[in-house]
Scaffold this motif. Structure first.
Motif, mmCIF file in Angstrom:
data_model
loop_
_atom_site.group_PDB
_atom_site.id
_atom_site.type_symbol
_atom_site.label_atom_id
_atom_site.label_comp_id
_atom_site.label_asym_id
_atom_site.label_seq_id
_atom_site.Cartn_x
_atom_site.Cartn_y
_atom_site.Cartn_z
ATOM 1 N N VAL A 139 95.795 35.951 -52.508
ATOM 2 C CA VAL A 139 96.970 36.119 -53.360
ATOM 3 C C VAL A 139 97.505 37.543 -53.230
ATOM 4 C CG1 VAL A 139 97.894 35.848 -55.682
ATOM 5 C CG2 VAL A 139 96.004 34.393 -54.929
ATOM 6 N N HIS A 140 96.591 38.538 -53.200
ATOM 7 C CA HIS A 140 97.014 39.922 -52.934
ATOM 8 C C HIS A 140 97.832 39.995 -51.652
ATOM 9 C CE1 HIS A 140 93.402 41.932 -55.234
ATOM 10 N NE2 HIS A 140 94.293 41.414 -56.050
ATOM 11 N N ASP A 141 97.286 39.412 -50.585
ATOM 12 C CA ASP A 141 97.950 39.479 -49.271
ATOM 13 C C ASP A 141 99.368 38.939 -49.355
ATOM 14 O OD1 ASP A 141 95.535 40.379 -48.241
ATOM 15 O OD2 ASP A 141 94.989 38.463 -47.328
ATOM 16 N N ASN A 142 99.515 37.799 -50.014
ATOM 17 C CA ASN A 142 100.809 37.138 -50.097
ATOM 18 C C ASN A 142 101.834 37.989 -50.846
ATOM 19 O OD1 ASN A 142 102.533 35.196 -52.092
ATOM 20 N ND2 ASN A 142 102.361 34.275 -50.057
ATOM 21 N N LEU A 143 101.399 38.638 -51.915
ATOM 22 C CA LEU A 143 102.328 39.408 -52.741
ATOM 23 C C LEU A 143 102.676 40.764 -52.134
ATOM 24 C CD1 LEU A 143 100.721 38.635 -56.211
ATOM 25 C CD2 LEU A 143 102.945 37.828 -55.398
ATOM 26 N N HIS A 193 110.349 30.544 -48.618
ATOM 27 C CA HIS A 193 111.175 30.409 -49.820
ATOM 28 C C HIS A 193 112.666 30.332 -49.505
ATOM 29 C CE1 HIS A 193 107.451 31.306 -51.756
ATOM 30 N NE2 HIS A 193 107.439 32.567 -51.355
ATOM 31 N N ALA A 194 113.023 29.543 -48.511
ATOM 32 C CA ALA A 194 114.422 29.458 -48.076
ATOM 33 C C ALA A 194 115.352 28.964 -49.179
ATOM 34 C CB ALA A 194 114.521 28.538 -46.863
ATOM 35 N N LYS A 195 114.846 28.144 -50.112
ATOM 36 C CA LYS A 195 115.698 27.566 -51.143
ATOM 37 C C LYS A 195 115.871 28.470 -52.370
ATOM 38 C CE LYS A 195 114.541 22.785 -49.919
ATOM 39 N NZ LYS A 195 113.962 21.499 -50.401
ATOM 40 N N THR A 196 115.108 29.587 -52.429
ATOM 41 C CA THR A 196 115.174 30.431 -53.626
ATOM 42 C C THR A 196 115.426 31.890 -53.253
ATOM 43 O OG1 THR A 196 112.738 30.535 -53.600
ATOM 44 C CG2 THR A 196 113.775 28.909 -55.066
ATOM 45 N N ILE A 197 114.362 32.672 -53.002
ATOM 46 C CA ILE A 197 114.511 34.112 -52.770
ATOM 47 C C ILE A 197 114.482 34.472 -51.294
ATOM 48 C CG2 ILE A 197 113.486 34.655 -55.006
ATOM 49 C CD1 ILE A 197 110.907 35.451 -53.460
ATOM 50 N N GLY A 198 114.571 33.481 -50.417
ATOM 51 C CA GLY A 198 114.345 33.703 -48.994
ATOM 52 C C GLY A 198 115.299 34.665 -48.319
ATOM 53 N N GLN A 236 113.543 29.275 -60.905
ATOM 54 C CA GLN A 236 113.511 29.430 -59.447
ATOM 55 C C GLN A 236 112.322 30.282 -59.004
ATOM 56 O OE1 GLN A 236 117.036 30.102 -57.251
ATOM 57 N NE2 GLN A 236 118.139 28.454 -58.251
ATOM 58 N N VAL A 237 111.976 31.286 -59.805
ATOM 59 C CA VAL A 237 110.782 32.081 -59.491
ATOM 60 C C VAL A 237 109.537 31.209 -59.602
ATOM 61 C CG1 VAL A 237 109.329 33.955 -60.336
ATOM 62 C CG2 VAL A 237 111.784 34.306 -60.076
ATOM 63 N N LYS A 238 109.469 30.374 -60.626
ATOM 64 C CA LYS A 238 108.335 29.454 -60.759
ATOM 65 C C LYS A 238 108.246 28.537 -59.551
ATOM 66 C CE LYS A 238 106.389 25.944 -63.851
ATOM 67 N NZ LYS A 238 106.584 25.189 -65.125
ATOM 68 N N ASP A 239 109.371 28.021 -59.094
ATOM 69 C CA ASP A 239 109.387 27.172 -57.893
ATOM 70 C C ASP A 239 108.887 27.958 -56.681
ATOM 71 O OD1 ASP A 239 110.479 25.185 -59.469
ATOM 72 O OD2 ASP A 239 112.537 25.502 -58.775
ATOM 73 N N THR A 240 109.292 29.221 -56.599
ATOM 74 C CA THR A 240 108.852 30.078 -55.500
ATOM 75 C C THR A 240 107.342 30.231 -55.498
ATOM 76 O OG1 THR A 240 110.922 31.336 -55.455
ATOM 77 C CG2 THR A 240 108.971 32.431 -54.586
ATOM 78 N N GLU A 287 105.526 27.252 -54.313
ATOM 79 C CA GLU A 287 105.510 27.209 -52.847
ATOM 80 C C GLU A 287 104.409 28.110 -52.296
ATOM 81 O OE1 GLU A 287 110.286 26.353 -52.059
ATOM 82 O OE2 GLU A 287 109.558 28.407 -52.233
ATOM 83 N N ASP A 288 104.244 29.297 -52.886
ATOM 84 C CA ASP A 288 103.163 30.193 -52.464
ATOM 85 C C ASP A 288 101.798 29.546 -52.668
ATOM 86 O OD1 ASP A 288 104.594 32.443 -51.561
ATOM 87 O OD2 ASP A 288 104.818 33.223 -53.590
ATOM 88 N N ARG A 289 101.618 28.921 -53.816
ATOM 89 C CA ARG A 289 100.318 28.311 -54.120
ATOM 90 C C ARG A 289 99.950 27.256 -53.080
ATOM 91 N NH1 ARG A 289 98.163 23.977 -56.084
ATOM 92 N NH2 ARG A 289 100.194 23.007 -56.407
ATOM 93 N N VAL A 290 100.907 26.418 -52.720
ATOM 94 C CA VAL A 290 100.650 25.374 -51.724
ATOM 95 C C VAL A 290 100.233 26.003 -50.393
ATOM 96 C CG1 VAL A 290 101.720 23.542 -50.358
ATOM 97 C CG2 VAL A 290 102.158 23.685 -52.821
#
Length: 360
Positions: free
Chosen positions: A167-171, A181-186, A306-310, A313-316
């Motif tokens: 999770v650290h790496d991802n953030l 995250h093309a549909k939100t913050i991409g 939208q952040v929650k949706d983002t 996506e990270d969790r998956v």
């Protein structure tokens, strides 16, 4: 390219000893979560019950009655403590049993472990010490953006079936957002990868900064701010062992200096409390605080969703990543690329603190 070998971490009965940085403040939850019911959470391998007394004190005890070991989280919160749901023993926030129904004398050993809590700026911090029971050596971190009247914020909690350092790496590395995250913050994926990444560190803090002038605004930004076809965008990530602070946003091209401390435009202040549950599972406590454009004042609900949706996506992605790491075992070595500078620094800091808990 160098290779970073990932040895699989196996949970042990010793809780956090030897696995996680200790003598640190970790996020245990949000103030809003403490109502009239206790909350059971495993933090760094240690079962904990969180509760708020009727007097308003936030408290944390080991989730075990000293009489017959029923989880205290099965009990009820009272004015001055938490009562076991089996035989009614009442515990104060310091872990001492203060009442045994039908018995006047309370044995001195009738107590359970208590944890130091700090509640500030809508966050619940818990001090996770080593086996010596070290008292806090510094105050819990500040996060003033929750109390900034210029911002509105929302919160959420995720559970990951993956180790906390993934999770650290991802953030800390946001180069993935254009792909995941093309549909939100991409936004423009290639521009994320090609933009200069500036990585610095001081003590146990790592900062990763990326500026992207003249980039198309992603959907989340356009839903919250009246951007046209282009914007000047920034990403500033700050890692601090138990949590990350991420300042992202954008302004109209040419409307100001993109890296100025008092810059205008659309702001997204992200808080990310990353608290290990076990060696292979993680609690993720997040919030997002944003400002408002005068012509679009009621966008916080859209932004939070939208952040929650983002983050879903990270969790998956992260859970699939970890499942594949376990599937391939020792063959799952990593080959570093240019965007890994910040994450590798953070991993070295965590490794140092696991070995030397007092090297704050």
């Amino acid at each position: 390219m160098s290779e970073l070998k990932l040895d699989r971490v196996t949970p042990s009965a010793s809780g956090g000893e030897g696995q996680f940085p200790l003598n640190q403040w970790y996020v245990a939850g949000f103030s809003s979560e403490l109502t009239d019911k206790p909350i059971a959470r495993t933090l760094l391998g240690q079962p904990v019950v969180l509760f708020r007394t009727a007097e308003g004190q936030a408290a944390a005890l080991e989730d075990r009655c000293c009489h017959r070991s029923l989880p205290l989280s099965f009990g009820s919160v009272e004015v001055c403590g938490i009562r076991c749901g089996y035989h009614g023993l009442l515990y104060a926030p310091n872990g001492q049993c203060i009442e045994i129904p039908g018995q006047e004398k309370i044995p001195s050993r009738a107590r359970v472990k208590s944890y130091t809590m700090s509640e500030k700026q809508h966050l619940l911090w818990i001090w996770m010490s080593d086996s010596s029971g070290t008292a806090p050596t510094h105050n819990a971190p500040d996060y003033p953006h929750h109390d900034n009247p210029e911002y509105s914020f929302g919160t959420g909690v995720f559970h990951y079936d993956a180790p906390y350092q993934l999770v650290h790496d991802n953030l800390l590395d946001l180069s993935h957002v254009g792909y995941v995250h093309a549909k939100t913050i991409g936004g423009n994926a290639r521009q994320h990868m090609n933009s200069k990444l500036e990585v610095t560190s001081e003590g146990n803090v790592v900062r990763a900064i990326r500026m992207m002038p003249g980039t198309p605004p992603p959907p989340t930004y356009k839903a919250a701010w009246p951007f046209a076809a282009s914007c000047d965008r920034w990403q500033e990530c700050e890692f601090d062992v138990t949590h990350l602070r991420i300042f992202t946003g954008a302004m109209e091209p040419g409307s100001g200096q993109i890296d100025a401390p008092d810059r205008g435009g659309f702001h997204m202040r992200g808080f990310h409390g990353v608290t290990p549950e076990t060696a292979e599972t993680t609690h993720y406590f997040w919030s997002i605080a944003t400002n408002h454009h005068p012509d679009m004042p009621d966008t916080i609900d859209i932004t939070v969703q939208q952040v929650k949706d983002t983050f879903e996506e990270d969790r998956v992605i992260i859970e699939a990543q970890f499942a594949n790491m376990k599937k391939f075992g020792s063959a799952a070595s990593w080959t570093d690329i240019h965007v890994d500078a910040g994450t590798n620094r953070a991993r070295r800091i965590v490794e140092k603190l696991v070995q030397q808990p007092d090297s704050r």
